[in-house]
Design a protein around this motif. Structure first.
Motif, PDB file in Angstrom:
ATOM      1  N   VAL A 141      -1.684   8.337  10.597  1.00 56.00           N
ATOM      2  CA  VAL A 141      -2.468   7.404   9.804  1.00 56.00           C
ATOM      3  C   VAL A 141      -2.554   7.649   8.324  1.00 56.00           C
ATOM      4  O   VAL A 141      -2.996   8.868   7.806  1.00 56.00           O
ATOM      5  CB  VAL A 141      -4.275   7.649  10.348  1.00 56.00           C
ATOM      6  N   ARG A 142      -2.225   6.819   7.467  1.00 59.71           N
ATOM      7  CA  ARG A 142      -1.999   6.994   6.320  1.00 59.71           C
ATOM      8  C   ARG A 142      -2.448   5.732   5.295  1.00 59.71           C
ATOM      9  O   ARG A 142      -2.053   4.577   5.589  1.00 59.71           O
ATOM     10  CB  ARG A 142      -0.609   7.495   5.817  1.00 59.71           C
ATOM     11  N   TYR A 143      -3.337   5.840   4.422  1.00 61.49           N
ATOM     12  CA  TYR A 143      -3.643   4.907   3.365  1.00 61.49           C
ATOM     13  C   TYR A 143      -2.784   4.585   2.421  1.00 61.49           C
ATOM     14  O   TYR A 143      -2.145   5.477   1.759  1.00 61.49           O
ATOM     15  CB  TYR A 143      -5.134   5.363   2.743  1.00 61.49           C
ATOM     16  N   ASN A 144      -2.405   3.193   2.139  1.00 59.95           N
ATOM     17  CA  ASN A 144      -1.502   2.794   0.997  1.00 59.95           C
ATOM     18  C   ASN A 144      -2.246   2.424  -0.085  1.00 59.95           C
ATOM     19  O   ASN A 144      -2.767   1.222  -0.043  1.00 59.95           O
ATOM     20  CB  ASN A 144      -0.515   1.729   1.689  1.00 59.95           C
ATOM     21  N   PRO A 145      -1.990   3.229  -1.397  1.00 60.53           N
ATOM     22  CA  PRO A 145      -3.010   2.781  -2.537  1.00 60.53           C
ATOM     23  C   PRO A 145      -2.516   1.677  -3.184  1.00 60.53           C
ATOM     24  O   PRO A 145      -3.063   1.081  -3.866  1.00 60.53           O
ATOM     25  CB  PRO A 145      -2.949   3.890  -3.128  1.00 60.53           C
ATOM     26  N   ALA A 146      -1.197   1.089  -2.650  1.00 63.97           N
ATOM     27  CA  ALA A 146      -0.429   0.079  -3.485  1.00 63.97           C
ATOM     28  C   ALA A 146      -1.210  -1.364  -3.052  1.00 63.97           C
ATOM     29  O   ALA A 146      -1.157  -2.069  -3.998  1.00 63.97           O
ATOM     30  CB  ALA A 146       0.976   0.242  -3.348  1.00 63.97           C
ATOM     31  N   ASN A 147      -1.837  -1.330  -1.989  1.00 64.86           N
ATOM     32  CA  ASN A 147      -2.226  -2.737  -1.317  1.00 64.86           C
ATOM     33  C   ASN A 147      -3.450  -2.548  -0.526  1.00 64.86           C
ATOM     34  O   ASN A 147      -3.865  -3.571   0.241  1.00 64.86           O
ATOM     35  CB  ASN A 147      -0.884  -3.483  -0.875  1.00 64.86           C
ATOM     36  N   ASN A 148      -4.225  -1.529  -0.524  1.00 60.65           N
ATOM     37  CA  ASN A 148      -5.433  -1.115   0.127  1.00 60.65           C
ATOM     38  C   ASN A 148      -5.240  -1.565   1.675  1.00 60.65           C
ATOM     39  O   ASN A 148      -5.838  -2.133   2.218  1.00 60.65           O
ATOM     40  CB  ASN A 148      -6.616  -1.969  -0.314  1.00 60.65           C
ATOM     41  N   THR A 149      -4.207  -0.834   2.036  1.00 55.52           N
ATOM     42  CA  THR A 149      -4.065  -1.051   3.615  1.00 55.52           C
ATOM     43  C   THR A 149      -4.009   0.423   4.302  1.00 55.52           C
ATOM     44  O   THR A 149      -3.781   1.459   3.567  1.00 55.52           O
ATOM     45  CB  THR A 149      -2.729  -1.660   3.885  1.00 55.52           C
TER      46      THR A 149
END
Length: 445
Positions: A389-397
């Protein structure tokens, strides 16, 4: 690879400069001006975004042209005098391509604007353990907006080289990816845009887990036996730090402190300036770290979620109705990540050894009810794997990796999911095959 026109909103213009020659002052001797016209430039709107390794053929359609001559300039440097031009960049950057056509006594000019990205700049990486006893660890890549996963991108860009066995961790710092592998105790560094290896330490003093970049000259590697500073210029390991001991898991820096998770010492705050011990913050934690926009750092263990104040080093404890399990026995980075746009922490619910499960919770501080219902549930018959589980800061996903539940051949059945981090809605799922055993997802920042 197909091009993507995005973000890059630069103006262009067509300038026609008429050069008029006069044989005399008499209107009867005035030379006629025939201006060439660029009907279509051969590139929509004169703008594009491409990747290193790609090329674009620029072939403008013309009218009112007689005995023309041509000139192409790339960022002001002459590149060709042909009627068409193939642009094949070898470096990232923003390019202005000037096209000039002289016909008779007139000149027409067109300006193209092209943004060039590294092959692996517009997307994220899937770091893989590899299939123990069969394949070494490697890296896969997902390009934003596509429906497939590019496999073995490290090996493909570094023929004859491997990362080592059980590649458990990778992170990007100052445009370079730092990858650690357990068997062989290697630290490998690659350019994050091209995946070309730039250096390595083949044998660290102890088996590495995680890497943390501190500044342009220094990094830290947490191992099964303490922390070792790394000279990033010479790529050499220094002496083990005396300020913390035991197996080291997560590490994160915030302001004056570096927070370190040790299997034996718990969570320890080190002074960023000299790596000396500032305080033991927690006596025990198994999973972490994540940092929310309010500056708090998060960790977990058992039925407790911890919020660490990075200024006072005080800790708030939030009860959790399920177990937050770690994996010290076969360490991975754990299923905990945080948003960069709201104060929210995402936690994967796993089994007792920190793997499996199919539920992901989103905790919003002050809202204990957010821990009672899963925010995301992967499909039945699937289970989370690695630091899934990882948050992608580039597109809020939220990016999630899983495999088919069970054993044997099921581990070759992989799915990558991309969920909206605000709503939990599924935006995309991409299935791919191979005994990769995903370890952690890493993002270009």
């Amino acid at each position: 690879m197909r091009s993507i026109s995005r973000k890059f909103q630069l103006s262009f213009f067509v300038a026609v400069i008429s050069i008029v020659g006069l044989a005399s002052c008499s209107k009867d001797n005035e030379a006629a001006v025939v201006a060439p016209r660029i009907v279509t430039p051969g590139l929509k709107d004169g703008k594009d975004t491409i990747y290193i390794g790609d090329s674009r053929v620029l072939s403008p359609q013309l009218a009112d042209v007689k005995n023309p001559t041509f000139l192409w300039l790339v960022n002001g440097v002459q590149a060709s005098t042909d009627s068409t031009f193939t642009f094949a960049p070898t470096e990232r950057g923003d390019y202005t391509i000037s096209y000039k056509i002289i016909s008779g006594n007139a000149l027409a000019t067109y300006y193209y604007q092209v943004k060039v990205l590294g092959k692996f700049e517009n997307g994220f990486f899937l770091i893989n353990e590899g299939w123990f006893g069969h394949e070494p660890g490697d890296v896969n890549f997902y390009r934003n907006g596509e429906d497939s996963v590019y496999k073995y991108v490290f090996q493909r860009n570094n023929p004859g080289k491997t990362l080592g066995t059980t590649t458990e961790f990778g992170t990007i710092f100052n445009n370079k990816m730092y990858l650690t592998s357990k068997q062989g105790a290697a630290l490998v560094v690659a350019d994050a845009g091209t995946m070309k290896e730039t250096g390595r330490i083949d044998q660290l003093p102890a088996t590495p887990n995680a890497f943390l970049g501190i500044n342009t000259g220094t990094g830290l590697v947490g191992t099964t036996d303490g922390i070792y500073p790394i000279n990033l210029q010479a790529l050499t390991a220094g002496s083990k730090l005396s300020s913390v001991s035991g197996q080291i898991g997560g590490m994160i820096q915030s302001g004056a402190y570096i927070f370190v998770m040790s299997e034996t010492d718990g969570v320890v705050a080190l002074n960023s300036a000299d790596f000396s011990k500032a305080k033991q913050v927690l006596s025990k934690a198994d999973v972490g770290f994540a940092i929310t926009p309010d500056g708090r750092i998060w960790a977990g263990q058992g039925k407790s979620l911890y919020a660490i104040n990075t200024q006072s080093l005080l800790v708030d404890t939030i009860p959790v109705p399920f177990d937050i399990n770690g994996s010290w026995g076969a360490w991975n980075a754990g299923m905990m990540t945080a948003s960069t746009v709201e104060n929210a922490v995402f936690i994967g619910k796993t089994n007792s050894w920190g793997a499996g499960g199919n539920e992901i919770y989103k905790y919003s501080p002050g809202k204990p009810q957010s821990l009672t219902t899963p925010f995301i549930t992967v499909p039945a018959g699937r289970e989370l794997i690695g630091a899934a589980v990882r948050y992608n800061p580039a597109n809020n996903t939220v990016v999630v990796t899983d495999v088919k539940s069970g054993y044997g051949q099921n581990y070759a059945d992989n799915t990558l999911y991309i969920y909206d981090a605000s709503s939990g809605g599924l935006k995309k799922s991409v299935a791919y095959t191979g005994f990769f055993f995903p370890a952690i997802t890493t993002f270009n920042r």
